[in-house]
Design an enzyme around this catalytic site. Structure first.
Site, mmCIF file in Angstrom:
data_model
loop_
_atom_site.group_PDB
_atom_site.id
_atom_site.type_symbol
_atom_site.label_atom_id
_atom_site.label_comp_id
_atom_site.label_asym_id
_atom_site.label_seq_id
_atom_site.Cartn_x
_atom_site.Cartn_y
_atom_site.Cartn_z
ATOM 1 N N HIS A 1 0.830 -1.199 0.000
ATOM 2 C CA HIS A 1 0.000 0.000 0.000
ATOM 3 C C HIS A 1 0.863 1.248 0.000
ATOM 4 O O HIS A 1 2.080 1.190 0.225
ATOM 5 C CB HIS A 1 -0.929 0.025 1.227
ATOM 6 C CG HIS A 1 -2.125 -0.857 1.096
ATOM 7 N ND1 HIS A 1 -2.102 -2.199 1.438
ATOM 8 C CD2 HIS A 1 -3.386 -0.602 0.650
ATOM 9 C CE1 HIS A 1 -3.300 -2.719 1.214
ATOM 10 N NE2 HIS A 1 -4.096 -1.775 0.737
ATOM 11 N N LYS B 1 -0.744 4.895 4.499
ATOM 12 C CA LYS B 1 -1.624 3.948 5.197
ATOM 13 C C LYS B 1 -1.128 3.737 6.617
ATOM 14 O O LYS B 1 0.042 3.446 6.841
ATOM 15 C CB LYS B 1 -1.698 2.614 4.447
ATOM 16 C CG LYS B 1 -2.707 1.645 5.059
ATOM 17 C CD LYS B 1 -3.009 0.492 4.130
ATOM 18 C CE LYS B 1 -3.993 -0.482 4.763
ATOM 19 N NZ LYS B 1 -5.282 0.166 5.089
#
Length: 232
Positions: A131, A135
């Site tokens: 990600h 995040k």
């Protein structure tokens, strides 16, 4: 449909565009520092906030009798309390670690593959999720959902971040650039490897799925999942 957006970051803004394009209106935008807000004009709420705000946001919706779709991860230590409150208040609730329609099909594929692999010997299971660097939680909620799907359908009993053993699924979490989300499940043996991957190209899929879930949840009572929304 009148929508309250609880969390107005990148996902909230993407959801806003998709909702308006689908003929809905946004009647409330709650940023991460907002604690006092009025839900009375909303038909449904969509929560993509932060872990520390999610429980209060969901609770406020139950108290205001507003159906809520939550995609915030990192708060699930309180999940049982939220479910109990939803039942007590006769609320309407959907939680999903990932609202992408493709990911929810991927969840079912993952379970089916685990069932097929269970009787076979010599395969080690591994998982990787990638990600963007903003995040906050690791592993991702999507990776945890995938791991739980494997555990339900295999001899594995738990997952661990970065390490594993005979009964444990290792999850390798990477944070790279602006990657929206890539999840890979691998079965590896001495003779071959089997791999399934879902790669998100942008946030549009997550946002669309959340709006579709909100459309489905309006006027319903109870606790649901994306399997209910998709009829899986």
């Amino acid at each position: 449909m009148k929508i309250a957006l609880l969390g107005y970051g990148k996902m909230g803004k993407t959801i806003e565009k998709i909702a308006i394009n689908r003929g809905h209106s946004i009647v409330l935008k709650v940023d991460k520092d907002d604690t006092n807000y009025d839900l009375s004009k909303a038909d449904v709420a969509i929560d993509f906030s932060i872990p520390t705000a999610a429980v209060d946001n969901i609770t406020n919706c139950f108290n205001a009798n507003v159906p809520i779709v939550s995609g915030t991860t990192g708060w699930l230590d309180h999940y049982d309390d939220i479910i109990a409150l939803c039942n007590e208040k006769k609320g309407s609730f959907i939680y999903a670690s990932n609202y992408s329609l493709g990911v929810n099909l991927f969840f079912e594929l993952n379970k089916k593959l685990a069932q097929m692999m269970k009787p076979l010997e010599g395969y080690d299971i591994g998982m990787e999720e990638i990600h963007h660097t903003e995040k906050l939680d690791a592993p991702s909620g999507t990776a945890i959902t995938l791991a739980e799907g494997i555990i339900e359908n295999s001899n594995k009993t738990e997952w661990q971040l970065d390490s594993g053993d005979e009964k444990t699924i290792p999850i390798n979490s990477k944070r790279i650039g602006k990657v929206p989300g890539t999840h890979t499940v691998t079965y590896h043996s001495e003779v071959d490897s089997i791999e399934i991957t879902h790669t998100a190209h942008n946030r549009q899929g997550f946002a669309l799925g959340a709006v579709v879930a909100a459309e489905w949840l309006k006027d319903k009572t109870g606790i649901f999942t994306m399997k209910d929304v998709l009829g899986l």
